[in-house]
Design a protein around this motif. Structure first.
Motif, short mmCIF file in Angstrom:
data_model
loop_
_atom_site.label_atom_id
_atom_site.label_comp_id
_atom_site.label_asym_id
_atom_site.label_seq_id
_atom_site.Cartn_x
_atom_site.Cartn_y
_atom_site.Cartn_z
N UNK A 165 -38.12 -0.34 -25.83
CA UNK A 165 -39.14 -0.68 -26.82
C UNK A 165 -40.25 -1.51 -26.18
N UNK A 166 -39.85 -2.51 -25.43
CA UNK A 166 -40.83 -3.38 -24.76
C UNK A 166 -41.65 -2.57 -23.73
N UNK A 167 -40.99 -1.69 -22.99
CA UNK A 167 -41.68 -0.86 -22.00
C UNK A 167 -42.70 0.07 -22.64
N UNK A 168 -42.33 0.70 -23.74
CA UNK A 168 -43.25 1.59 -24.45
C UNK A 168 -44.46 0.80 -24.94
N UNK A 169 -44.21 -0.36 -25.53
CA UNK A 169 -45.31 -1.19 -26.01
C UNK A 169 -46.22 -1.63 -24.87
N UNK A 170 -45.63 -1.98 -23.73
CA UNK A 170 -46.41 -2.37 -22.55
C UNK A 170 -47.25 -1.21 -22.04
N UNK A 171 -46.66 -0.01 -22.00
CA UNK A 171 -47.38 1.18 -21.57
C UNK A 171 -48.60 1.43 -22.47
N UNK A 172 -48.38 1.36 -23.77
CA UNK A 172 -49.47 1.60 -24.72
C UNK A 172 -50.55 0.53 -24.58
N UNK A 173 -50.15 -0.74 -24.48
CA UNK A 173 -51.12 -1.82 -24.29
C UNK A 173 -51.93 -1.61 -23.02
N UNK A 174 -51.25 -1.22 -21.94
CA UNK A 174 -51.92 -0.96 -20.67
C UNK A 174 -52.94 0.16 -20.83
N UNK B 118 -54.46 1.19 -23.54
CA UNK B 118 -55.56 0.76 -24.39
C UNK B 118 -56.50 -0.20 -23.66
N UNK B 119 -55.96 -1.11 -22.89
CA UNK B 119 -56.77 -2.10 -22.18
C UNK B 119 -57.49 -1.52 -20.98
N UNK B 120 -56.98 -0.46 -20.41
CA UNK B 120 -57.56 0.11 -19.20
C UNK B 120 -58.35 1.38 -19.48
N UNK C 203 -44.78 16.77 -24.85
CA UNK C 203 -46.22 16.98 -24.71
C UNK C 203 -46.70 17.06 -23.26
N UNK C 204 -45.89 16.60 -22.33
CA UNK C 204 -46.16 16.71 -20.89
C UNK C 204 -47.53 16.18 -20.47
N UNK C 205 -47.95 15.08 -21.06
CA UNK C 205 -49.20 14.41 -20.71
C UNK C 205 -50.43 15.29 -20.97
N UNK C 206 -50.30 16.22 -21.91
CA UNK C 206 -51.39 17.15 -22.19
C UNK C 206 -52.08 16.90 -23.53
N UNK C 207 -51.43 16.19 -24.43
CA UNK C 207 -52.00 15.98 -25.77
C UNK C 207 -52.50 14.55 -25.91
N UNK C 208 -53.39 14.37 -26.84
CA UNK C 208 -53.97 13.06 -27.13
C UNK C 208 -53.65 12.67 -28.57
N UNK C 209 -53.17 11.43 -28.74
CA UNK C 209 -52.88 10.93 -30.08
C UNK C 209 -53.21 9.44 -30.16
N UNK C 210 -53.30 8.92 -31.38
CA UNK C 210 -53.48 7.50 -31.59
C UNK C 210 -52.23 6.76 -31.13
N UNK C 211 -52.37 5.47 -30.86
CA UNK C 211 -51.29 4.66 -30.30
C UNK C 211 -50.00 4.72 -31.12
N UNK C 212 -50.09 4.68 -32.44
CA UNK C 212 -48.87 4.68 -33.26
C UNK C 212 -48.11 6.01 -33.15
N UNK C 213 -48.84 7.12 -33.01
CA UNK C 213 -48.19 8.42 -32.84
C UNK C 213 -47.56 8.51 -31.44
N UNK C 214 -48.26 7.98 -30.45
CA UNK C 214 -47.74 7.97 -29.08
C UNK C 214 -46.40 7.24 -29.04
N UNK D 296 -57.92 7.95 -28.62
CA UNK D 296 -56.60 8.57 -28.47
C UNK D 296 -56.12 8.43 -27.03
N UNK D 297 -54.80 8.42 -26.85
CA UNK D 297 -54.18 8.22 -25.55
C UNK D 297 -53.49 9.51 -25.11
N UNK D 298 -53.63 9.83 -23.83
CA UNK D 298 -52.84 10.92 -23.25
C UNK D 298 -51.57 10.25 -22.72
#
Length: 72
Positions: A16-25, A27-29, A44-55, A36-38
């Protein structure tokens, strides 16, 4: 970014912490395309884009791709 959490049980605090850190990273970078984030879930194999909550949902339901190597 530390990757140890990717192999952890998806119900664990570490995952859970890792996923949140990945999403924060992401968004910040500015890994955004129209707010939307890939992301590397197994489905999805890094091919789709979604909002952070869906990711976050996808990374818990479909799992983070352990072979993902693009950590900038």
């Amino acid at each position: 970014m530390d990757r140890f959490w990717i192999k952890m049980d998806r119900r664990s605090f570490e995952y859970d912490h890792g996923v949140n850190s990945f999403i924060d990273f992401a968004l910040k970078n500015e890994y955004l395309v129209n707010d939307r984030i890939r992301y590397p879930c197994l489905k999805c194999e890094n091919m789709k884009l979604f909002e952070a909550n869906i990711v976050k949902d996808h990374l818990f339901f479909h799992e983070f791709d352990e072979t993902y190597e693009r950590w900038i």
